[in-house]
Design a protein around this motif. Structure first.
Motif: not given
Length: 762
Positions: A256-257, A259, A281, A305
């Motif tokens: 996660s987290h 780009r 993310d 997200n």
């Protein structure tokens, strides 16, 4: 001692030698080859004469409370093969052993120690070392490329330190490596491509660093990999299914987290069966990921997200294995959900889900459904005795729930946090709500009414209590100060409460945020507010807000500070404010308010307060917002206000204040609106004066001059309107011949224009 002289093995592990130091006599047992004192609750310094045991091959002192500022004594253990000093209180540097412990195969200095040097070069020369753990210290510096010399190492743990620099390419030379963990450091650069050479690698964790670049395709070649962690970095680019092509044994994917954008083929069937997937993310949308259909063992899933704009598929809710944890928050999921097959935690907040609330398992502890469009009643979710019995946290704020709150909370005895704010709830607070062990109760922004139920006196563990923006009435009960002694946040804003502020509120020692604004409260501001000790200290802590047993993610609150309403989460325990605005409070502002030196925001505006502004308010030097506007205060702004160097919101307008505005960095930074409706002079006001004897007349004359200019403008506008209307429009309205002539003229002009345009068109 003579009897123990030939002792070769001593094991006292897993005992209770509380408050006892390791006996120095152990350092005299020259024949010892094995010494295990782990988890025996030894304390104090490690006797350095243990370094005399030249025959010792195995030494385990882990899991005690031992202290040592130097580990140089270890260099005397020339036969040592196994050394475990983990989970102690060791300090200082890791010494450079210069080859004195060259037989070492296991070295564990991890966990709760405070070693603070760089990794010494001598450690990189231990070519027999198979297990190295330095995790959980304060090690600094870089990882040397000499790490490639650890040719026998299989387990390498360097996590939770302060290491920086890049992961060296030489990591690929560790051909026997099975577990590699450098998570929670400050490493940068890219993931080295040389990891493709680590064919035996089972765990690879580089999460919580500052790595950038792309996710290397070579990771897909690690066929033995079971745990892959690279979350909380700065990786970017596109990930394809080929990145996972040979990861057939993968169990955990924690990424996660970043780009990253995942673009697998629509028909992709993963070669792995994961139990744990974290891809929060990432961009996985806009369609719901179909490849999850083939994960039959999945118990933990986070795809929050992720840019998913789709209907929640029925196959997903019918996967054969129940989830332990499911997080689909901050997507654009639509449709309804009838049943949630999740044992422990569900987060579906900030989607567009509709319909009634889903049925849940009786084991569910955490449920987050905030910011959706769920509608209907709470009864199905709460009153079914087969569901929600173990619920600890329930967030269903910002939905479309209507009706009364059902009075069936008796079976929710584990519930700690309840947020029903921003719905369409009506009715009174049900009595049974006061019989559960709540720490947070949020009912804000509904249309509920009635008085405080007396049963809330039983909620003695309440830390946050928010009834704002409803229609509650009656007086604020005095028992709040006696019974709810743990309150940190009390918000009764925008209701119909009346009566006086009870003095018992002054007994709330932990209160940091008091909001009674926009009610009908009268009387005076209690002088005993100086007893609010949490507001009277500048040493703020968030321990009382969060407690020791709750997850931090479950705490948030809407607070009105600096004239605007914002939601606060992780910093909630560091905020202090008092808002009594828009009531009918009378009398003077007590000077005792100046004792609340920890306040960041103070708002007494919109009352009937009189007298001078207390000079003591200038003692609240950390204050960022102060609003005393729309009262009947007189006198001057105290000179002590020059001490308020952190003010970024200030308003004393519409009082009867006089005199020059004190000179300070902050007070001159506000515009005229902060001072309007008074008789001030001096910067930042455009009206200025050199002496105190002149300002009132000057101000009045200036006002008259400005007023004359404004009045002249209004008169001119009015005269223009009158002349235009009565000179042109009125005759057309009242004189028929003028009206006929006017319309004939218009018709004639239109006819000529028509002919002109028709001719041009030909």
């Amino acid at each position: 001692l003579l009897e123990l002289k030939h002792l070769s093995s001593l094991d006292l592990s897993s005992n209770n030698f509380s408050s006892i130091h390791i006996p120095k006599i152990f350092g005299l047992l020259e024949s010892l080859t094995y010494l295990n004192l782990s988890y025996a609750q030894f304390q104090g310094a490690i006797p350095h004469n243990l370094g005399n045991l030249s025959k010792l091959q195995y030494l385990d002192l882990g899991g005690n409370d031992l202290k040592s500022k130097s580990l140089q004594w270890v260099s005397g253990l020339s036969s040592l093969q196994y050394l475990d000093l983990s989970e102690n209180s060791l300090e200082g540097p890791i010494p450079d052993y210069s080859g004195n412990i060259s037989f070492l195969e296991v070295l564990d200095l991890s966990g709760w120690n405070h070693l603070n040097s760089s990794i010494p070069n001598s450690l990189y020369s231990l070519n027999r070392l198979q297990f190295l753990s330095l995790s959980g210290n304060q090690l600094q510096g870089t990882i040397s490329s000499a790490i490639g010399n650890l040719s026998s190492v299989t387990h390498l743990y360097l996590s939770e330190n302060q290491l920086n620099g890049q992961i060296p390419l030489s990591i690929g030379e560790l051909s026997s490596l099975k577990l590699f963990d450098v998570s929670k450091n400050q490493l940068n650069g890219q993931i080295p491509l040389s990891i493709r050479q680590l064919s035996s690698l089972e765990l690879f964790d580089v999460s919580e660093n500052q790595l950038h670049g792309t996710f290397p395709l070579s990771i897909g070649e690690l066929s033995s990999l079971e745990y892959l962690g690279f979350g909380y970095n700065l990786l970017g680019g596109v990930v394809l299914e080929t990145h996972f092509s040979n990861l057939m044994r993968l169990i955990t994917l924690a990424a996660s987290h970043n780009r990253l954008r995942f673009e697998p083929n629509s028909s992709w069937i993963p070669s792995f069966q994961c139990e744990w997937i974290e891809l929060g993310d990432w961009y996985l949308g806009p369609k719901f990921p179909q490849w999850l259909k083939f994960q039959k063992k999945l118990s933990f899933l986070d795809i929050s997200n992720a840019g998913i704009s789709d209907v929640m598929p029925t196959w997903f809710l019918n996967l054969p294995t129940p989830f332990e944890y499911l997080n689909l928050s901050f997507n654009q999921l639509t449709g309804g959900i009838s049943y949630l097959n999740v044992r422990d935690t569900v987060d579906l907040s900030s989607n567009r889900l509709t319909g009634p609330f889903p049925r849940v398992l009786s084991t569910l502890r955490f449920l987050f459904l905030s910011n959706n469009s769920f509608s209907g009643s709470l009864s199905q979710l709460l009153c079914d005795s087969s569901s929600g019995k173990r619920m600890e946290v329930l967030y269903i704020d910002k939905n479309l729930i209507s009706g009364d709150i059902p009075d069936c909370w008796s079976h929710c005895q584990d519930l700690n946090i309840l947020n029903l704010g921003s719905n369409n709830l009506t009715g009174k607070i049900p009595p049974s709500l006061g019989y559960i062990n709540l720490s947070m109760l949020n009912l804000r922004n509904n249309t509920m009414f009635g008085e405080f139920p007396s049963t809330l006196q039983n909620s003695t563990n309440l830390i946050m209590f928010d009834l704002s923006e409803n229609h509650f009435s009656g007086s604020v009960p005095a028992w709040i100060g006696d019974k709810l002694s743990n309150l940190v946040i009390l918000s009764l804003r925008s209701n119909n409460f009346d009566g006086h502020i009870p003095h018992n509120i002054c007994d709330l020692q932990f209160l940091q945020n008091l909001d009674l604004a926009h009610n009908n409260i009268s009387g005076v501001i209690p002088k005993c507010f100086n007893n609010l000790s949490a507001m009277a200290t500048t040493n703020k802590t968030d321990k009382k807000v969060y407690g020791d047993s709750f997850y931090r993610f479950s705490w948030s609150a809407l607070l009105v500070l600096k004239g605007r309403e914002d939601e606060y989460g992780s910093t909630l325990g560091l905020l202090t404010s008092m808002d009594l605005s828009a009531n009918s409070l009378t009398g003077e502002i007590p000077k005792e308010i100046g004792s609340l030196v920890g306040l960041l925001s103070l708002n007494f505006s919109g009352n009937l307060l009189t007298g001078n502004i207390p000079d003591s308010i200038g003692n609240i030097e950390l204050m960022e917002s102060l609003d005393l506007s729309m009262n009947r205060l007189n006198g001057e702004i105290p000179p002590s206000f020059s001490n308020l160097n952190f003010l970024n919101h200030f308003n004393v307008s519409y009082n009867n204040l006089t005199g020059q505005i004190p000179t300070s960095t902050q007070l001159q930074s506000f515009d005229n609106l902060s001072y309007v409706g008074n008789h001030h002079y001096g910067p930042p006001l455009t009206k200025n004066c050199a002496s105190k004897g002149i300002p009132t007349d000057v101000a009045n004359n200036g006002s008259s001059s400005e007023g004359n200019k404004v009045n002249s403008l209004y008169v001119s506008i009015a005269l223009g309107f009158v002349m235009g209307f009565w000179g042109v429009v009125a005759p057309l309205f009242f004189i028929r011949s003028w009206r006929i002539a006017y319309y004939r003229m218009l018709d004639h002009i239109c006819g000529k224009l028509y002919v002109f345009w028709a001719t041009m068109g030909m």
